[in-house]
Design an enzyme around this catalytic site. Structure first.
Site, PDB file in Angstrom:
ATOM      1  N   CYS A   2      59.113   3.314  -7.070  1.00 16.92           N
ATOM      2  CA  CYS A   2      57.856   2.525  -7.578  1.00 16.92           C
ATOM      3  C   CYS A   2      56.633   3.452  -8.273  1.00 16.92           C
ATOM      4  CB  CYS A   2      56.730   2.094  -6.370  1.00 16.92           C
ATOM      5  SG  CYS A   2      57.607   1.063  -5.235  1.00 16.92           S
ATOM      6  N   ARG A  27      61.070   3.819 -12.858  1.00 13.07           N
ATOM      7  CA  ARG A  27      60.640   4.217 -11.270  1.00 13.07           C
ATOM      8  C   ARG A  27      60.999   3.039 -10.236  1.00 13.07           C
ATOM      9  NH1 ARG A  27      57.827   9.092 -10.623  1.00 13.07           N
ATOM     10  NH2 ARG A  27      57.471   8.571  -8.284  1.00 13.07           N
ATOM     11  N   TRP A  74      59.996  -0.993  -6.503  1.00  3.94           N
ATOM     12  CA  TRP A  74      61.387  -0.755  -6.115  1.00  3.94           C
ATOM     13  C   TRP A  74      61.441  -1.290  -4.661  1.00  3.94           C
ATOM     14  CZ3 TRP A  74      64.304   2.122  -2.495  1.00  3.94           C
ATOM     15  CH2 TRP A  74      65.626   2.038  -2.737  1.00  3.94           C
ATOM     16  N   ASN A 100      52.739   3.846  -3.655  1.00  5.77           N
ATOM     17  CA  ASN A 100      54.331   4.272  -3.928  1.00  5.77           C
ATOM     18  C   ASN A 100      54.776   5.248  -2.634  1.00  5.77           C
ATOM     19  OD1 ASN A 100      56.672   5.593  -4.821  1.00  5.77           O
ATOM     20  ND2 ASN A 100      55.557   7.419  -5.965  1.00  5.77           N
ATOM     21  N   GLY A 101      55.674   4.605  -1.919  1.00  6.63           N
ATOM     22  CA  GLY A 101      56.158   5.443  -0.694  1.00  6.63           C
ATOM     23  C   GLY A 101      56.521   4.528   0.471  1.00  6.63           C
ATOM     24  N   GLU A 500      81.148  13.011 -11.563  1.00 10.64           N
ATOM     25  CA  GLU A 500      79.916  12.730 -12.464  1.00 10.64           C
ATOM     26  C   GLU A 500      80.253  11.513 -13.329  1.00 10.64           C
ATOM     27  OE1 GLU A 500      76.997  13.078 -12.202  1.00 10.64           O
ATOM     28  OE2 GLU A 500      76.274  12.863 -14.330  1.00 10.64           O
ATOM     29  N   LYS A 504      78.740   7.858 -13.233  1.00 10.11           N
ATOM     30  CA  LYS A 504      78.026   7.529 -14.696  1.00 10.11           C
ATOM     31  C   LYS A 504      78.616   5.891 -14.858  1.00 10.11           C
ATOM     32  CE  LYS A 504      75.161   9.469 -15.010  1.00 10.11           C
ATOM     33  NZ  LYS A 504      74.895  10.605 -14.215  1.00 10.11           N
ATOM     34  N   GLU A 507      77.143   3.638 -12.083  1.00 14.48           N
ATOM     35  CA  GLU A 507      75.611   3.217 -11.944  1.00 14.48           C
ATOM     36  C   GLU A 507      75.153   2.471 -12.977  1.00 14.48           C
ATOM     37  OE1 GLU A 507      73.004   6.365 -11.507  1.00 14.48           O
ATOM     38  OE2 GLU A 507      74.007   7.718 -12.986  1.00 14.48           O
ATOM     39  N   HIS A 523      97.486  11.899  -1.521  1.00 15.90           N
ATOM     40  CA  HIS A 523      97.444  11.962  -0.036  1.00 15.90           C
ATOM     41  C   HIS A 523      96.819  10.638   0.178  1.00 15.90           C
ATOM     42  CE1 HIS A 523      98.579  16.012   0.344  1.00 15.90           C
ATOM     43  NE2 HIS A 523      97.680  16.387  -0.618  1.00 15.90           N
ATOM     44  N   LYS A 622      64.840   6.041 -10.901  1.00 15.82           N
ATOM     45  CA  LYS A 622      65.022   7.295 -11.514  1.00 15.82           C
ATOM     46  C   LYS A 622      64.437   8.465 -10.367  1.00 15.82           C
ATOM     47  CE  LYS A 622      65.566  10.114 -15.033  1.00 15.82           C
ATOM     48  NZ  LYS A 622      67.103  10.352 -15.363  1.00 15.82           N
TER      49      LYS A 622
HETATM   50  O1  M6R Z   1      65.740  13.697  -9.387  1.00 17.25           O
HETATM   51  P1  M6R Z   1      66.961  14.250  -8.617  1.00 17.25           P
HETATM   52  O2  M6R Z   1      67.786  15.014  -9.444  1.00 17.25           O
HETATM   53  O3  M6R Z   1      66.703  14.712  -7.453  1.00 17.25           O
HETATM   54  O4  M6R Z   1      67.800  12.923  -8.498  1.00 17.25           O
HETATM   55  C1  M6R Z   1      68.911  12.816  -7.673  1.00 17.25           C
HETATM   56  C2  M6R Z   1      69.839  11.374  -7.775  1.00 17.25           C
HETATM   57  O5  M6R Z   1      68.876  10.460  -7.283  1.00 17.25           O
HETATM   58  C3  M6R Z   1      69.956  11.349  -9.408  1.00 17.25           C
HETATM   59  O6  M6R Z   1      70.900  12.284  -9.728  1.00 17.25           O
HETATM   60  C4  M6R Z   1      70.992   9.813  -9.508  1.00 17.25           C
HETATM   61  O7  M6R Z   1      71.977  10.032  -8.878  1.00 17.25           O
HETATM   62  C5  M6R Z   1      70.825   9.412 -10.822  1.00 17.25           C
HETATM   63  N1  M6R Z   1      70.651   7.939 -10.954  1.00 17.25           N
HETATM   64  C6  M6R Z   1      72.134   9.933 -11.514  1.00 17.25           C
HETATM   65  O8  M6R Z   1      72.572   9.525 -12.636  1.00 17.25           O
END
Ligand code: M6R
Length: 627
Positions: A2, A27, A74, A100-101, A500, A504, A507, A523, A622
């Site tokens: 948020c 956010r 969010w 926010n929280g 990774e 990517k 997401e 396995h 984010k």
């Molecule tokens: O701000 P941070 O690096 O702590 O965030 C961690 C994850 O939330 C962040 O890397 C998330 O997995 C991203 N969407 C990856 O692209």
């Protein structure tokens, strides 16, 4: 998650709030709203969905109010519906709050307030706040203080449990905007006769660069005349703003279709900036050619490293583990922060604890670090916490929590999918591992110099990769836009890159993807393979090259289409793989900085071809500030 914004000053607030929310949409983006005070009333407008829905609603309304608050959500408590969108108001609709929280004790508070006659209109935890403030305002003795509104907010927040940042306005106090920070970020901006607040600086950088991040347990009263800061006990605190090194253009797309693509293309510059900041000229250096500004005693008798992180930062930490163990010879464990907090490893002496978080605000990572700090307090000296943060936002909550930071030099990242901040984290780990190796003399100086010289070649290799792969990945995206499942394989230092690459793709394109250590396929996961499941294998000449090639052959024998991330001129690879995403021949040890780039591009182009919102994928945010 948020985003919250607030404004008080001499201009019409609505457009400033909307512009701020646009910069905070990363956010959270499932609903949005703003509230202003005008002609003795709170005007509140909210809309489900993206910010443009709210903007269209507001276009039909004329509102010259010079004070207001805004929110982009969010969802945590309650569905993403308009009635759950912020701002939330008290029963009489005099007090408006954005948060926010999470308010952990909202159920008890809600019941108590209901019994006192307060009417609730949403399913959110936040709604208790305006009701609680209204309750305190009602019961404050007349002329009890110079700012009854501030007093009521202060009393209310003393009742709240959880991690939160709030901004509050009240129809009866049209010249006051009250903001509070308790373990969720909040920054105040200072203009000429106008003041701002926001969850993050991009929301206000177009108006001012003079900022003051609030600390936990602080309340600020913003009026057109200035800003006063207090603690929760009501004591006034003296604080000065500082100048921000961030320009408005840094948060624009600059001709790219998406922020993510722009950020992928910024990666050579990120590596160059990191090289310049972390590595000194070898001739000038005495003990170590690396300069991270860490005190020497930090490394003394170091026996072990524990790293906590989430998501992409966790993947960077896995590469870090490889480097720290192989170069500096230090046993290193990498933990998901959300798991470590509730099941930490037994206490070990002489341990360095590293939190990796690009945002510096990830609640799980902060909580794991706080737990580690607390359990080591009062222990024998060798058990005391040695805490290090690796972050792209040194001004964040992480920066306030740990004494030492390696500042990653990616610049602000807007795309929700991390790209350039990942590369920047890798650079921080190369520097840390090499510095430790120099001090522990686990790698001869000539080898260190060779590795650093190799790193210096990386920016132009990324540039070449970007140039060669833009159209290749676009072409593959055409073939794979409707694919349902993907497998990514890597081994050794490139196993985290397989993870990774899969993250990517998942997401931003919503395609199911898994990353595996190539040797693990047989396995179990190999049962998934058939002609419909493409396999991307990272095969870089070095310690495990032949093994990866064999594992790729095993996948091919099950009819999978094979895509190889492998050096340009590798004849063997050209024969095995159906498609190549060629990268330059670099030392295996340095290869993750390069091999991740085609995987980022592949994910980007598949998502773009599927017509998806690349920068703001569904259900994500984010900065994940809830546990
Ligand atoms: O701000 P941070 O690096 O702590 O965030 C961690 C994850 O939330 C962040 O890397 C998330 O997995 C991203 N969407 C990856 O692209």
């Amino acid at each position: 998650m948020c985003g919250i914004v607030g404004y008080i000053g001499t201009q019409a607030a609505t457009e400033i709030l909307l512009a701020g929310l646009e910069k905070l949409e990363y956010r959270g983006y499932d609903s949005a709203g703003i509230a202003t005070v005008w002609e003795g009333e709170v005007n509140c407008v909210r809309a489900k969905g993206k910010l443009h829905n709210l903007r269209s609603k507001l276009e039909q309304l004329e509102n010259p109010a010079q004070i207001g608050i805004g929110h982009t959500r969010w969802a945590t408590h309650g569905k993403p519906e308009e009635y759950n969108a912020h701002p939330h108001l008290d029963t009489a609709m005099r007090v408006a709050v954005v948060q926010n929280g999470i308010i952990e004790n909202y159920r008890e508070l809600r019941e108590e307030l209901k019994q006192k006659g307060h009417e609730f209109r949403s399913e959110t935890d936040t709604e208790v706040i305006p009701h609680l403030i209204a309750e305190f305002l009602k019961n404050l003795p007349a002329s009890s203080s110079s700012s009854p509104f501030l007093d009521a907010v202060r009393q209310a927040v003393n009742y709240l449990k959880g991690a939160f940042a709030i901004a509050v306005i009240c129809a009866d106090y049209p010249d006051e905007l009250i903001v509070v920070r308790q373990q969720a970020p909040l920054v105040i901006g200072f203009g000429q006769g106008e003041f701002f607040c926001a969850s993050d600086t991009p929301a206000i950088v177009a108006y001012t660069r003079a900022v003051l991040p609030l600390e936990n347990g602080e309340i600020a009263r913003l009026t057109p005349l200035g800003v006063e800061i207090y603690n929760f006990a009501g004591d006034r605190l003296k604080k000065q703003p500082r100048m921000l090194n961030l320009s408005p253009t840094m948060v624009e797309k600059q001709g790219f279709k998406h922020f993510m693509l722009k950020e992928i293309y910024e990666q050579p510059g990120v590596v160059r900036a990191s090289l310049e900041a972390y590595f000194t000229n070898i001739e000038e250096s005495s003990e170590s050619p690396i300069n991270l500004g860490l005190p020497r005693e930090f490394y003394a008798d170091l026996a072990q490293i524990q790293i906590v992180a989430c998501g992409t930062s966790w993947h960077a930490a896995l590469v870090g583990k490889y480097l720290l163990e192989q170069l500096a010879g230090i046993s290193t464990q990498v933990h998901y922060a959300s798991e470590y907090r509730y099941a930490p490893s037994p206490l070990t002496p002489n341990t360095l604890i590293i939190g990796v978080t690009q945002s510096g605000e990830t609640a799980d990572t902060l909580a794991a670090l706080a737990m580690e700090k607390e359990r080591r307090q009062g222990q024998e000296p060798q058990y005391q916490a040695r805490l290090l943060g690796i972050t792209n936002r040194p001004e964040s909550s992480l920066g306030l929590m740990v004494p030492h930071i390696i500042n990653t030099l990616a610049g602000i990242e807007i795309g929700v999918a991390a790209t350039k901040t990942f590369i920047a984290q890798l650079m921080a780990f190369y520097a840390l591992a090499l510095d430790l190796a120099a001090h522990r003399q686990t790698v001869p100086l000539e080898k260190l110099v060779e590795i650093i010289n190799g790193l210096r070649q990386i920016p132009k290799e990324i540039e070449a990769t970007l140039e060669a792969q833009e159209s290749l990945t676009e072409h593959l995206a055409h073939d794979f836009a409707e694919t349902k499942d993907f497998i990514f394989l890597g081994r050794g230092i490139n196993f985290p890159i397989a993870l990774e690459g899969a993250l990517k793709l998942k997401e931003i394109s919503y395609i199911h993807a898994e990353g595996y250590p190539a040797g693990e396929m047989k396995h179990g996961p190999i049962a998934l393979l058939d002609a419909k499941v493409p396999v991307v294998a990272i095969a870089i000449p070095g310690s495990v090259y032949e093994k990866v090639i064999s594992n790729a052959q095993e996948a091919k024998a099950r009819d999978s289409r094979l895509i190889g991330v492998t050096p340009v001129n590798d004849g063997e690879a050209a024969e095995i793989f159906n498609d190549l995403l060629p990268v330059s021949s670099v030392d295996e040890l340095l290869s993750p900085i390069l091999t991740v780039v085609p995987l980022q591009l592949l994910a980007y182009h598949i998502a773009a071809r599927r017509g998806l919102d690349v920068d703001q994928p569904r259900n994500l945010a984010k900065s994940v500030t809830v546990e």
